[in-house]
Every structure is written in C-alpha cells, then in structure tokens.
Design an enzyme around this catalytic site. Structure first.
Site, PDB file in Angstrom:
ATOM      1  CE1 TYR A   1      -4.890   0.010  -0.077  1.00  0.00           C
ATOM      2  CE2 TYR A   1      -4.625  -1.705   1.796  1.00  0.00           C
ATOM      3  CZ  TYR A   1      -4.936  -0.551   0.543  1.00  0.00           C
ATOM      4  OH  TYR A   1      -6.705  -0.934   0.265  1.00  0.00           O
TER       5      TYR A   1
ATOM      6  CD  GLU B   1      -3.778   4.462   0.558  1.00  0.00           C
ATOM      7  OE1 GLU B   1      -2.651   3.742   0.580  1.00  0.00           O
ATOM      8  OE2 GLU B   1      -4.603   4.299   1.275  1.00  0.00           O
TER       9      GLU B   1
ATOM     10  CG  ASP C   1      -8.720  10.557 -23.824  1.00  0.00           C
ATOM     11  OD1 ASP C   1      -7.795   9.627 -24.237  1.00  0.00           O
ATOM     12  OD2 ASP C   1     -10.413  10.104 -22.789  1.00  0.00           O
TER      13      ASP C   1
ATOM     14  CB  THR D   1      -5.281   4.316 -21.500  1.00  0.00           C
ATOM     15  OG1 THR D   1      -5.270   3.817 -23.493  1.00  0.00           O
ATOM     16  CG2 THR D   1      -6.765   3.838 -21.470  1.00  0.00           C
TER      17      THR D   1
ATOM     18  CE  LYS E   1      -7.424   2.910 -25.623  1.00  0.00           C
ATOM     19  NZ  LYS E   1      -7.504   3.209 -24.610  1.00  0.00           N
TER      20      LYS E   1
ATOM     21  NE  ARG F   1      -6.100  -3.880 -20.631  1.00  0.00           N
ATOM     22  CZ  ARG F   1      -6.864  -4.159 -21.637  1.00  0.00           C
ATOM     23  NH1 ARG F   1      -7.498  -3.091 -21.189  1.00  0.00           N
ATOM     24  NH2 ARG F   1      -6.151  -4.221 -22.452  1.00  0.00           N
TER      25      ARG F   1
HETATM   26  N1  DSN Z   1     -12.602   1.091 -24.289  1.00  0.00           N
HETATM   27  C1  DSN Z   1     -10.994   1.944 -25.419  1.00  0.00           C
HETATM   28  C2  DSN Z   1     -10.884   1.973 -26.557  1.00  0.00           C
HETATM   29  O1  DSN Z   1     -11.551   0.772 -26.999  1.00  0.00           O
HETATM   30  O2  DSN Z   1     -11.195   2.668 -27.372  1.00  0.00           O
HETATM   31  C3  DSN Z   1     -11.002   3.228 -24.842  1.00  0.00           C
HETATM   32  O3  DSN Z   1     -11.667   3.499 -23.501  1.00  0.00           O
END
Ligand code: DSN
Length: 457
Positions: A45, A47, A210, A237, A240, A246
C-alpha cells in the site's frame, strides 16, 4: 490444486497466438512489462506520492539511488518511491511534460481527475460527441461526470475531420472551462495550434487532450504532441499504442511542488491540483505493480526502436486502408492518418457491423462493431467496424501482410453477404451454412499468425 482460472488463461494464450488482434485499442506487452505487473509489488500500500525535492533535473540514476522524503501515509516505501519516481521521470521525458501522475487506474479515472482538478460542479466542458468518435468519458449522459459537469459537444465535418468552425463558435458562445480534444474512433491528426488559438480567447479555459489512442504514436514521434502545441494537460491510457500495462496517466505543464499544500486554481498549479484530484480526490491506494510496469513500458518507449515501431504502425494502417478500398470497402474519412480505420460496412456491403464482427471472429480476426458519426443502428447494431494495426505490428506484420489481411476480410464480407441474402432476419444463424468456408480462411489466418509469436507467450 490448480485453479480453473489457469486453464482458461492457457486457452486465452491459444486464442491470442492463433488469431489476430485488430482492435485498435489493444496491444501485446513485452515479457518485462508482464513480469513487473505480476510482481510482489502488488503486496504494498502506498497512498500519497514520492517527493522530487533535491533532484535537479530528475536524473534517472539519482532517482534510482537516492532515498528522499516522501508524502506517503504508510511506511516501507523505500523501493516503491524510487520505482514511482522512475515512472514519473520517464513519462515526463517521453511526452515533454513538467509533471506526470502515474497513479490513475484507467483512462476514465485520469479524465475524471482532470475534470475534478479544474472544474466546479456545473462548469462547462467542450468535447467531441460519442457518435462523432469521442469517448464515453467525454460527456456521454450515462456517465457520472456528465451528471456533475455540463458537457457541450462538437462533431466532425463531412470529410471526417473535426468541425473546427462548430468547435470555435461553441467555445466562444459557451465559454467552457475545458476544451477537450480526444477520441476513440477518429482517423485524422488534430490541428492543435488552431485549437490553442481558439482557447486563448476564453478566460480560465484549459486545453486538455485525451490521447489514449495515439500516445504511442506521439512517443514514437509520428504524431504531434499536444503539450508542444499549447495544451496544458494530456491524459492517456498506457496500454494501447503505448504498449504498457492496462492503466492511466496524466501529464501536464506547470509548477511541480508538494501536493500537501492546498493550491489556488491557476494553470501553473495544475500539477498539484491534479495530484490532489487523483489522491485523495478520486482514488485510494495506487497499484504499484502497475506503476512499475508503466515505468518499464516508458523505458521501452524511450528506446530508438520504438520510433521504428510507431512508424510501422502507421505505414501498416495506411496500406491496409488502401488495400481495403481496392476491395470496395468504404472508409469513414476516406482512409487514415493514424493507426485506426473505421469501415462503413452498411454502405459497403448492405449488412451491419455486428454481423461482420461475429463473422470475422469465426476466422480468428478480432475487431469491434462501431457506430459511425451518422449512424442510426444503435450501439448494439451499428453500421461500422473499427480496427487498427498496433497489435499486429508488435508481432511483426508488415505491409505485404496487410494485402493478405484485406483479402481475408473481403472473403468474409462475401460470406456475410450470402448469409444476409439467405436470411435477412437472422443472418448470424445463416453464417453456420458456411462453416467450411470459414474454417478454410481460419486455417490460413492461423498459419500466418503462428509465424509471428506473441511477446510473452
Ligand atoms: N475502450 C477503449 C477503446 O477501445 O477505444 C477506449 O476506452
């Protein structure tokens, strides 16, 4: 006794190895990222935050060696602090940011934290609408943030690009607190300078990007970085195109200082506002095994071969788009400038995107049915499908393979057409009439896929 879960993981390994992942938001992480994610850091942990006080220039070696004061609520942070500092320093280097918060559990959490950092309930946020290609967390009425803040949306023009005239007129009229550029189904490169000029006319308005889909392209230098073009905050994120675990990440420009001090809401204070908005504002304990995996992935993205990877993602996507067009596929926006392709299945072949997604699954090609900006089909029977090249490029697929892929996709489209003609009311069940044809294509997919191993398997 071995848990049943491990059998299912084994089966998923076979599915991933023998099929091709074409969902544009998915990728295959390296063995090193997998190892960090599956490490004993999950036991801790932590925080709060590590401190950067006394680290001039945030040099990596110093970060990894020095034990500094921290702003944590639990003891035992000697290693965790150094790992999180590495993740932060590498993220800042990768994206030319003054500050990085590496703790968001997801892109949705990252976005929510930025809204919370800068806005009061009822404040206006201008973002791309979901049907136009924007993301759920950019103001879809079903989300929590849409119930707290007042989202106003802009769309795309007929050529598939952002409708800049609409964006400008709505920005000037509504005076939002945030102009948000981001998307999950958009194939153009935004004109960040043009948007920054619009925002200059609006008091107390920050520019937020974003970049979840294209973060890896930005890191690899084949897509402009909004932070180099007047944007204040970038969320993403990490799993990707960036090819990490993730999770989420918030990058910003501004003055970095102790998150313990209650800051005034100024643009310079964005780093502190964001840190406080993530913890304690919207999250509790960070997932330090994931933070460690982020640090590993950022380290990988800083290597020269990542530029090559990013370049190949885009080259493969452009070739695939061209090949698909040769086979009569109609593409939203006329093609792609990034990693993502949106096919107008309905106009191309007369059936919908869901039938096509189901049929492609039968041959080991995984993508997702997706709405088009002008769609009337609803979320479960949309007219399009969305696909992309980040994952197959990681496996080593080249532009020649894109020709083969386009041909398989055309063959599957032809089978769908036949199934639809046979039974327009339940074309999915009519697909069963063509099992032999599907299996023949699946065998070809499997044979090629196995030539390109999945990292970590
Ligand atoms: N779920 C993602 C996507 O496939 O674009 C976006 O959060």
């Amino acid at each position: 006794m071995k848990d049943l879960v491990f059998d299912l993981i084994k089966q998923e390994k076979v599915r991933q190895s023998e099929g091709l992942e074409l969902i544009p938001s998915e990728n295959y992480v390296s063995q090193a990222v997998l190892e960090a994610m599956g490490s004993i850091l999950t036991n801790k942990y932590s925080e709060g935050y590590p401190s950067f006080e006394g680290i001039p220039g945030w040099e990596e070696s110093q970060i990894a060696e020095e034990i500094l004061p921290n702003y944590r609520y639990y003891g035992g942070q000697v290693n965790i602090d150094r790992i999180e500092r590495l993740a932060i320093a590498r993220a800042c280097q990768l994206f030319h940011a003054d500050h990085a918060n590496v703790q968001p559990h997801s892109g949705a959490n990252a976005n929510e934290a930025v809204y919370f950092a800068w806005c009061n309930p009822g404040d206006k946020i201008l973002a791309m609408s979901l049907p136009a290609g924007g993301h759920l967390t950019h103001g879809s009425p079903v989300t929590r943030s849409a119930k707290i803040y007042n989202f106003i949306s802009y769309g795309v023009a007929a050529d598939g690009d952002i409708d800049y005239a609409e964006l400008e007129s709505k920005a000037l009229k509504e005076q939002p607190k945030i102009i948000l550029i981001g998307y999950s189904a958009f194939m153009k490169i935004p004109d960040f300078d043009r948007i920054a000029k619009i925002a200059e006319k609006i008091p107390d308005c920050i520019l937020m990007a974003d970049m979840a889909h294209v973060a890896g392209l930005i890191a690899g230098g084949v897509h402009p970085n909004p932070l180099d073009h007047g944007f204040h905050v970038m969320t993403t994120t990490t799993h990707k195109t960036l090819r990490g675990p993730r999770g989420g990440l918030i990058l910003s420009k501004g003055h970095v200082a102790s998150p313990l001090k209650k800051p005034e809401k100024t643009i310079a204070n964005l780093p502190i506002l964001i840190d406080r908005a993530v913890f304690p504002g919207t999250q509790g304990g960070p997932l330090e095994h994931i933070v460690a995996a982020k640090a590993v992935a950022f380290g990988e993205a800083l290597q020269p071969d990542f530029k090559d990877y990013a370049t190949k993602i885009v080259a493969n996507a452009k070739t695939l788009a061209t090949e698909l067009q040769k086979h009569d596929f109609i593409l939203q926006g006329g093609g792609t400038e990034n990693h993502l392709i949106l096919i107008n299945v309905k106009d191309s072949f007369g059936f919908d995107g869901k039938l096509y997604e189901i049929a492609l699954d039968k041959v080991g090609l995984t993508l997702n049915a997706n709405s088009l900006p002008t769609d009337k089909g609803g979320a479960f029977r949309p007219s399009g499908v969305r696909l992309g090249t980040p994952a197959i490029t990681t496996r080593g697929f080249n532009q020649n393979d894109m020709k083969t892929l386009a041909l398989w996709m055309k063959k599957v489209a032809n089978l769908c057409k036949k199934a639809y003609a046979k039974s327009p009311d339940s074309p999915e069940s009519a697909l069963d009439n063509f099992s032999d044809e599907f299996e023949a294509i699946h065998e070809e997919v499997r044979t090629l896929a196995l030539k390109y191993p999945v990292p970590g398997i």
